[in-house]
Design an enzyme around this catalytic site. Structure first.
Site, PDB file in Angstrom:
ATOM      1  N   GLU A 122      -7.212   0.056  -3.135  1.00 22.14           N
ATOM      2  CA  GLU A 122      -6.116  -0.942  -3.035  1.00 22.14           C
ATOM      3  C   GLU A 122      -5.834  -1.463  -4.131  1.00 22.14           C
ATOM      4  OE1 GLU A 122      -3.750  -4.487  -0.439  1.00 22.14           O
ATOM      5  OE2 GLU A 122      -5.951  -4.117  -0.031  1.00 22.14           O
ATOM      6  N   GLY A 262     -12.071  -9.638  -4.358  1.00 21.99           N
ATOM      7  CA  GLY A 262     -13.223 -10.278  -4.402  1.00 21.99           C
ATOM      8  C   GLY A 262     -13.727  -9.324  -3.486  1.00 21.99           C
ATOM      9  N   MET A 264     -12.651  -6.109   0.010  1.00 22.60           N
ATOM     10  CA  MET A 264     -11.258  -5.144   0.373  1.00 22.60           C
ATOM     11  C   MET A 264     -11.827  -4.639   2.518  1.00 22.60           C
ATOM     12  SD  MET A 264      -8.853  -3.364  -0.155  1.00 22.60           S
ATOM     13  CE  MET A 264      -8.280  -2.112   0.796  1.00 22.60           C
ATOM     14  N   GLU A 265     -10.414  -4.465   2.341  1.00 20.50           N
ATOM     15  CA  GLU A 265     -11.064  -4.214   4.395  1.00 20.50           C
ATOM     16  C   GLU A 265     -10.420  -2.914   5.054  1.00 20.50           C
ATOM     17  OE1 GLU A 265      -6.321  -4.745   3.297  1.00 20.50           O
ATOM     18  OE2 GLU A 265      -7.876  -5.554   2.828  1.00 20.50           O
ATOM     19  N   GLU A 299     -11.277 -10.721   5.829  1.00 21.02           N
ATOM     20  CA  GLU A 299     -11.696  -9.532   5.560  1.00 21.02           C
ATOM     21  C   GLU A 299     -11.848  -8.967   6.749  1.00 21.02           C
ATOM     22  OE1 GLU A 299     -10.453  -7.667   2.951  1.00 21.02           O
ATOM     23  OE2 GLU A 299     -10.787  -9.477   1.819  1.00 21.02           O
ATOM     24  N   HIS A 302      -8.368  -8.470   8.845  1.00 18.76           N
ATOM     25  CA  HIS A 302      -7.370  -7.652   8.192  1.00 18.76           C
ATOM     26  C   HIS A 302      -7.086  -6.478   9.520  1.00 18.76           C
ATOM     27  CE1 HIS A 302      -5.332  -8.462   4.819  1.00 18.76           C
ATOM     28  NE2 HIS A 302      -6.596  -9.088   4.015  1.00 18.76           N
ATOM     29  N   GLU A 321      -0.827  -9.489   3.400  1.00 14.82           N
ATOM     30  CA  GLU A 321      -2.258 -10.557   3.064  1.00 14.82           C
ATOM     31  C   GLU A 321      -1.489 -12.255   3.069  1.00 14.82           C
ATOM     32  OE1 GLU A 321      -4.890 -10.350   1.791  1.00 14.82           O
ATOM     33  OE2 GLU A 321      -4.128  -8.224   1.442  1.00 14.82           O
TER      34      GLU A 321
END
Length: 869
Positions: A122, A262, A264-265, A299, A302, A321
C-alpha cells in the site's frame, strides 16, 4: 515531468480486471524470480489496449495463453499490451520479473528487513514486484507459492490459508497459500525469515477456531504477549460492538524492524513495525503499551473496514482509514478511559492536523487531486476523517450509527466502495438527509465558531449567538457552510448543570449549526450561566468565545465533562503563555497569575477525584503545541516562556508536588488503568520537581530505583528538560545498557534530539555516526532527525538557519534511498508562512535547494511545489 496530477473527477472503471492470480516466488536476496500467472477478463468489449503498472525490477518475459507475446511497449512506469489480435475476452498472462530485495531501500514492494524478506504494497508497492493492474478496484483471488532456503528462511508466509508445502533436494522448501477472498493488489503480503513464534487461538462467537500466530525476530518472544492479548481483546470487542466476526482460519502478525509505516492490514497477514508489537516492562513505557493495543486493534478492524470492503480509488482513502481510526478510538475508549482517550486524540488533532490545514498541503478528507499517493496518508485523511465519522455518530446516536454500518457492510461486502456509499448507507438506514453534512468530505480547512451570549435577567432567557466561518486554504479559496454538531452544557456559578429548555420544552444538548449565523434561546435560566462549549470536542473546529478567568475556573472545578475541564485548563495556560510571549518580546518581566497557580494547586490537591484527568490537566503543553496558538510563531519566545512557566509552577506547588510524589508507591509494575494513572501523576510531579533545588537528587534516585521503562524514561526526560547535573551520567548509563536494542535506543535518540541547548544540532550530527543509528531504518531516522526537526522548536528554527540546512542535506540524501520518509520529514520546512520574514527566507532557500536535486522524487516534488506556490 513530475507535475502530472491525477484528479478524482477523472476516475473511470477499468477496461480489464484480474479474477485470479498465481504468484511463484523463488527467493534470493540479490536475485528473486517472480512468475505471475493472471487470469484477465475484458470488461470493456471495445478496448484493445491493456496498460499494466510496474517499475524498479528487471523484466524477463511475457506469455499470453502460454505462448511468448511481443506486442507491447515498455516505459519506466508501465507495460502496454496491444490486444487487437486477441479476440477472447478471457485470457491468461504469465509475466516473469527479477527483483533485488537486498538493494531495495525504499521499503516498498519486496525488500529485506534485516535477514528477512517482507513486502509493503500500500499504496502502490505491488507494481515494484510485477506488472499488474495496480489499483484498488481490481479485486482478485490470490494463490502464492514461496520457495526459499529452508535453513535461512524456515517460515514462508502469505495471505489466506496454508494449502500445501514440501521440501526440495537442494535444501530449499516451499509453501503454498490461498486467499479465498478477492482483494486488491495493495493487500498482498509475503514474509520469509527465521522467527520466534507466539501461538494462541480465538474462538469466534459462532464457535469457529482461529489460529493466532505472532512472529517476532529471534530473542524477542518475551516482548510479544501484550500484542497477542490486545489482538484477542480487539477480536472480541468487534464482535460485541459491531457484530463483525473474523473470516479466515488463521490470523498472523509479523513484526519487522525496517518499515515505513506503523503497520499494514494485509488480509490475514499483518506486517507491523516492531515498535507497535514489542513490549515488556523493561523496554516499553505505559504509552507504548497503549499505542500497541490501539494499532493492533486498528489493523485488525481493517479486516472489515478496509479489506472485505475496500476503496474504489485512492481518493477514497478516508473511507477505510477515517472509519477505522474512529473504531480503534472507540475500542480504546471502551476498554480504557473515554475522557483521557478523547483528550489525547484532540491534542494530536489540534497540534498536527490543524497545522496541516493551515499549511500548503491543506486538503479535504477526500482529496480532489494527487501527484504522489503516499503524500495523502495524512492526519487529515486519518484523524480528521475519524472526526467526521464521530460527528455522524453524534448526530445519529449509537443505534442509528450501527444501523448505517450494517447496511454499508451488507451492500458493499466484497466490493470497492466510495465515501459516498458510506454516507448514503447512513442516510438511508436512518431516513435522514445528510446533503449538507457531505460537505465535510470535500471542504478543506479548520472551521471557526465565534460565539457570544446574552442573558435576559427579567425573562430568565439565555441566548447563544453562533457564527461559522472556514478561512480560505491553500487549495480552496471559496468555502461553504457546514453542518456542525455543537455539544453544550450550561452551569450556574455553584457548578450545577442547568436543564436546557426552549419555548416548547426540553431540548437536546447538541446544537445543529448549519447556517452562517444562528441564535439559540434557552428558557428558565435563573442566573447567568457559564457555558461549556464543544463538550467532548463534538466537531473538529476552533472556538472563539471570550471566557473570563473566573468562568474557566468554574468549568475546571465543576464541569461533568472531562474534556471541558481539561480544555478550561488549556485555555488558562494559553492565556498565560500569550501574555508572557508579548512581555518577552517587549523585554518586560514574565509572571504567572495567582489565579492560575491557585487553581492548579487545587486540581493537584483534589487528585484522588480523577487521577488520570489530573495528570493531563497538569501536563504543560509542549512548545510545538503552544506554537499552534499563534499566527506568526516566535520559537525563541515560546520556548523561553514555556520554560519559565514550568519553573514557576514548580516553585508555587513544590511542597504539594513533593507530598503527592511521595504518597504514590507502586512496588510491582502492572499494566492496568489505576497503576498507569498513578505512575503518570507521579512522573508529572517529578517533571516539575526537576526544576526545584531538590531536582537533581530526586531525579537521580527515581532513575536508580526504577523497575520499568516508564519511570526510567520519566527520569531521563526530566533531567534533560531541566538541564540537571545528573543528566549526562544518566544518559550514558542508559546508552550503555541498551545500545544493542535499536527500538529502546530510539527513546534515547529522541531525548538527545530535543535537548534544550544551543549545541544540540552538533550533537544530533555526531549521533548519526552512533553504532546504534542506521540511516536506512525509518525508526532511527524518525527518532533522531524527525524529533529534532519536528519537536525541538527553538533549535530547529535557529535564526542562523543551521537547522534548515541540516534537514535539507538529509532530505536530499533520503530522496534517493527512501523518498516516502523524506516526504514525512519535510513537513516543518514547508510551513514557512507561519514564521518571521528572516526565517521564511531561509526556509524557502532550503526548499529551492532541494527542488534543484537531480531525479527529485514525486513525494518531495509535490510538497515543495505546493509550498513555494
Amino acid at each position: 515531468m513530475y507535475a502530472k496530477a491525477k484528479y478524482r473527477k477523472d476516475y473511470q472503471t477499468p477496461d480489464f480486471t484480474v479474477t485470479d492470480i498465481y504468484l511463484d516466488f523463488q527467493l534470493e536476496p540479490e536475485k528473486t524470480v517472480v512468475v505471475a500467472t493472471s487470469q484477465y477478463q475484458r470488461l470493456n468489449k471495445e478496448s484493445t489496449t491493456l496498460r499494466l503498472d510496474g517499475h524498479d525490477f528487471q523484466f524477463s518475459s511475457i506469455k499470453l495463453n502460454g505462448k511468448p507475446f511481443s506486442q507491447y511497449q515498455q516505459d519506466s512506469e508501465s507495460l502496454t499490451l496491444d490486444l487487437a489480435r486477441v479476440e477472447a475476452d478471457q485470457f491468461e498472462l504469465e509475466i516473469t520479473t527479477i527483483l533485488s530485495p537486498a538493494a531495495n531501500t525504499s521499503l516498498q514492494g519486496l525488500y529485506q528487513s534485516g535477514e528477512a524478506f517482507c513486502t509493503q504494497c500500500e499504496a502502490e508497492g505491488f507494481r515494484q514486484i510485477t506488472y499488474m493492474l495496480d489499483r484498488p478496484d481490481v479485486l482478485a483471488r490470490y494463490t502464492t507459492k514461496i520457495t526459499a532456503d529452508k535453513a535461512k528462511y524456515p517460515f514462508l508466509l502469505s495471505n489466506g490459508n496454508r494449502i500445501n508445502s514440501g521440501d526440495l533436494e537442494d535444501g530449499r522448501h516451499w509453501v503454498e497459500w490461498n486467499d479465498p477472498f478477492p482483494k486488491p493488489s495493495y493487500l498482498f503480503a509475503l514474509v520469509a525469515g527465521d522467527f520466534d513464534v507466539l501461538k494462541d487461538q480465538f474462538i469466534t462467537k459462532t464457535g469457529r477456531k482461529v489460529a493466532l500466530e505472532l512472529y517476532v525476530n529471534r530473542g524477542n518472544l518475551d516482548r510479544a504477549d501484550w500484542a497477542m492479548q490486545s489482538l484477542k481483546r480487539a477480536m472480541k470487542w468487534d464482535e460485541e460492538r459491531f457484530d463483525l466476526e473474523y473470516d479466515l482460519d488463521i490470523y498472523m502478525i509479523v513484526a519487522v524492524d525496517f518499515f515505513n509505516m506503523g503497520a499494514m492490514e494485509n488480509k490475514g497477514l499483518n506486517i507491523f513495525n516492531d515498535k507497535y508489537v514489542l513490549a515488556n516492562p523493561q523496554t516499553a513505557t505505559d504509552d507504548d503499551y497503549l499505542a500497541i493495543e490501539s494499532v493492533i486493534a486498528h489493523e485488525y478492524f481493517h479486516n472489515w473496514t478496509g479489506n472485505r470492503v475496500t476503496c474504489r480509488d485512492w481518493f477514497q482513502l478516508s473511507l477505510k482509514e477515517g472509519l477505522t481510526v474512529f473504531r480503534d478510538q472507540e475500542f480504546s475508549s471502551d476498554t480504557g478511559s473515554r475522557p483521557v482517550n478523547r483528550i489525547n486524540n484532540v491534542k494530536f488533532l489540534r497540534t498536527v492536523q490543524f497545522a496541516e490545514d493551515a499549511g500548503p498541503m491543506a486538503h479535504p478528507i477526500r482529496p480532489e487531486k494527487v501527484i504522489e499517493m503516499n503524500n495523502f496518508y495524512t492526519v487529515t485523511v486519518y484523524e480528521k476523517g475519524a472526526e467526521v465519522i464521530r460527528m455522524l455518530h453524534t448526530l445519529l446516536g449509537e443505534e442509528g450509527f450501527q444501523k448505517g454500518m450494517k447496511l454499508y457492510i451488507a451492500e458493499n461486502d466484497g466490493k470497492a466502495a466510495t465515501c459516498e456509499d458510506f454516507v448514503s448507507a447512513m442516510e438511508r438506514a436512518n431516513d435522514l438527509d445528510l446533503s449538507q453534512f457531505r460537505r465535510w468530505y470535500s471542504q478543506s480547512g479548520t472551521p471557526e465558531l465565534t460565539i457570544s451570549d446574552r442573558y435576559d435577567e427579567k425573562n430568565h432567557v439565555y441566548q447563544l449567538q453562533v457564527s461559522q466561518l472556514t478561512p480560505p486554504t491553500a487549495d480552496q479559496m471559496e468555502k461553504v457552510n457546514l453542518h456542525i454538531p455543537l455539544k453544550i452544557a450550561l452551569y450556574d456559578e455553584k457548578g450545577a448543570v442547568q436543564t436546557l429548555y426552549d419555548a416548547d420544552g426540553v431540548v437536546d444538548n447538541v446544537l445543529n449549526i448549519t447556517q452562517k449565523d444562528q441564535t439559540f434561546e434557552f428558557h428558565n435560566i435563573y442566573t447567568k450561566p457559564v457555558p461549556a462549549l464543544l463538550c467532548d470536542f463534538s466537531a473538529p473546529v476552533k472556538l472563539d468565545y471570550d471566557y473570563s478567568t473566573s468562568q474557566l475556573i468554574t468549568l475546571l472545578k465543576f464541569a461533568e465533562n472531562g474534556f471541558i475541564r481539561w480544555d478550561a485548563a488549556q485555555m488558562l495556560l494559553a492565556a498565560e503563555l500569550r501574555r508572557n510571549v508579548t512581555n518577552y518580546q517587549q523585554g518586560q518581566p514574565l509572571d504567572l497569575s495567582a489565579e492560575t497557580a491557585a487553581v492548579l494547586y487545587q486540581v493537584l490537591d483534589n487528585h484522588q477525584k480523577d487521577i488520570e484527568l489530573t495528570s493531563l490537566i497538569l501536563t504543560l503543553p509542549k512548545a510545538t503545541e503552544f506554537a499552534e496558538l499563534f499566527k506568526t510563531i516566535d520559537p525563541d519566545a515560546i520556548s523561553a516562556v514555556r520554560e519559565f512557566m514550568a519553573q514557576t509552577i514548580a516553585d508555587n506547588l513544590k511542597e504539594l508536588l513533593l507530598k503527592t510524589y511521595n504518597q504514590i508507591r507502586l512496588d510491582e509494575y502492572q499494566i492496568n488503568r489505576q497503576d498507569i494513572a498513578l505512575r503518570k501523576l507521579r512522573n508529572v510531579c517529578l517533571s516539575y520537581l526537576a526544576y526545584s533545588n531538590i531536582g537533581n537528587n530526586l531525579v537521580n534516585k527515581h532513575y536508580t530505583y526504577s523497575n520499568n521503562m516508564t519511570d526510567t524514561l520519566a527520569a531521563l526526560t526530566s533531567a534533560t528538560q531541566a538541564k540537571l547535573a545528573c543528566r549526562d551520567s544518566l544518559l550514558a548509563d542508559f546508552e550503555q545498557k541498551w545500545q544493542h536494542d535499536g527500538l529502546v535506543m530510539d527513546k534515547w535518540f529522541a531525548l538527545q534530539a530535543t535537548r534544550p541547548e544551543d549545541n544540540v544540532l552538533q550533537n544530533v550530527m555526531q549521533l548519526m555516526d552512533h553504532p546504534s543509528f542506521n540511516f536506512n531504518n525509518p525508526n532511527r531516522v524518525r527518532s533522531l532527525i524527525g524529533a529534532f526537526a519536528g519537536q525541538n522548536l527553538k533549535a530547529f528554527h535557529a535564526i542562523d538557519g543551521s537547522g534548515y540546512r541540516f534537514l535539507t542535506d538529509i532530505l536530499i540524501k533520503l530522496n534517493k534511498s527512501n523518498p516516502q520518509i523524506a516526504s514525512r520529514l519535510i513537513e516543518p520546512l514547508i510551513r514557512f508562512a507561519r514564521y518571521d520574514a528572516q526565517r521564511q527566507t531561509l526556509m524557502k532557500r532550503a526548499l529551492e535547494r532541494i527542488s534543484e536535486t537531480e531525479d527529485l522524487s514525486r513525494d518531495l516534488f509535490e510538497k515543495i511545489e505546493k509550498a513555494l506556490q
